[in-house]
Design an enzyme around this catalytic site. Structure first.
Site, PDB file in Angstrom:
ATOM      1  N   LYS A   3     -30.113 -14.481  44.490  1.00 11.99           N
ATOM      2  CA  LYS A   3     -30.116 -13.875  45.352  1.00 11.99           C
ATOM      3  C   LYS A   3     -29.207 -12.867  46.836  1.00 11.99           C
ATOM      4  O   LYS A   3     -29.467 -11.530  46.817  1.00 11.99           O
ATOM      5  CB  LYS A   3     -31.469 -14.503  46.103  1.00 11.99           C
ATOM      6  CG  LYS A   3     -32.622 -15.277  45.002  1.00 11.99           C
ATOM      7  CD  LYS A   3     -33.255 -16.022  46.222  1.00 11.99           C
ATOM      8  CE  LYS A   3     -34.830 -16.356  45.988  1.00 11.99           C
ATOM      9  NZ  LYS A   3     -35.384 -16.989  46.733  1.00 11.99           N
TER      10      LYS A   3
ATOM     11  N   ASP B  34     -40.525 -14.236  50.058  1.00 13.27           N
ATOM     12  CA  ASP B  34     -40.246 -15.538  50.452  1.00 13.27           C
ATOM     13  C   ASP B  34     -40.832 -15.812  52.260  1.00 13.27           C
ATOM     14  O   ASP B  34     -41.818 -16.683  51.463  1.00 13.27           O
ATOM     15  CB  ASP B  34     -38.774 -16.203  49.892  1.00 13.27           C
ATOM     16  CG  ASP B  34     -38.475 -16.363  48.651  1.00 13.27           C
ATOM     17  OD1 ASP B  34     -39.491 -16.233  47.656  1.00 13.27           O
ATOM     18  OD2 ASP B  34     -37.448 -16.527  48.594  1.00 13.27           O
TER      19      ASP B  34
END
Length: 288
Positions: free
Chosen positions: A66, A103
């Site tokens: 990420k 997220d």
């Protein structure tokens, strides 16, 4: 022509994302395929470029890439900029890559939309100060909570993330959402309406060292982890008498739905997908 998407990570064989996005595509009539890519730990960028060069339109990004995806993106959404991590890459018409982080909004939608948690005026404890916690910061503060306390085994990381949160509050002019950070030992006798576990301790069956009494009466617990069995933090929530004990499966589906919307401009219904993952029927042929 069928559009191609995938999730990239290492390891990746366990990922439920192909099941989720296939279900979204069926339900919304979108013409796409979605696969898994085992990312090269030494050449993440090369793997991304090869996928895009072969016609790929977008990627979900999972552990441990990420932060590398954040660096690779040509432009970033505001929430990805704050998070310092990207879990969704979109190929733009000019060939550049846009990075986003879905997220945090996935967590908020699961808690608020699927389970009815009321955020405004509540006191929240976020346990952990790594990349997962950082991705939650802005979406949680946007909900109008009264206070966000960030606690971490390494106090300095919690303090740094709290400073980032206070800076964000000042920039946005929010009167709510005071942010402070500290060590786990500082939580003695401090009751919270919601405790979110954003640590990776549960991967080994361990728990963050939370003191007794830090969950307020009627408080909820939420573990970002999920699995076929009850997680260690969910068991802790049950032992503490939490009013609701939730794992991160709903967040997984909701963050995927946000990525799907970014790619296709269509927002899928997440409820049947979450239910299908829970009961193990997602992706199985319908009964005759």
């Amino acid at each position: 022509m069928t559009d191609r998407y995938a999730v990239i990570g290492n390891p990746i064989a366990h990922s439920k994302s192909p099941l989720i996005h296939a279900a979204f595509a069926r339900a919304t009539g979108q013409d796409l395929t979605y696969g898994r890519i085992l990312g090269d730990l030494a050449d993440f960028g090369g793997a991304v470029r090869r996928f895009l060069d072969s016609g790929g339109q977008g990627l979900n990004v999972t552990v441990p890439f990420k932060e590398q995806a954040w660096e690779l993106a040509d432009e970033l959404s505001p929430r990805a900029t704050i998070a310092g991590a990207v879990n969704t890459l979109t190929r733009l018409p000019d060939g550049r890559l846009r990075g986003d982080n879905t997220d945090g909004i996935g967590l908020v939608r699961d808690l608020g939309g699927n389970h009815g948690f009321v955020f405004p005026g509540r006191r929240l404890l976020l346990v952990g100060a790594g990349g997962a916690a950082k991705g939650l910061l802005e979406p949680l503060l946007e909900t109008g909570i009264a206070e966000l306390v960030i606690a971490n085994r390494t106090t300095g990381r919690a303090l740094a993330l709290a400073t980032l949160g206070e800076k964000l509050r000042a920039e946005q002019g929010w009167e709510w959402g005071k942010v402070r950070g500290g060590g786990l030992e500082e939580l003695e006798g401090d009751g919270f309406d919601l405790i979110i576990n954003a640590t990776s301790a549960g991967l080994d069956g361990a728990l963050p060292e939370l003191p007794e009494g830090c969950l307020a009466p009627g408080g909820w617990t939420y573990d970002l982890l999920y699995g076929d069995r009850v997680t260690a933090f969910c068991r802790w929530g049950q032992d503490q008498g939490a009013a609701r004990v939730l794992d991160g499966l709903g967040m997984l589906v909701e963050q995927a739905a946000e990525a799907f919307w970014l790619w296709r401009a269509v927002r899928p219904d997440t409820a049947p997908v979450i239910a299908g993952l829970r009961d193990g029927t997602l992706g199985l042929p319908a009964a005759p």
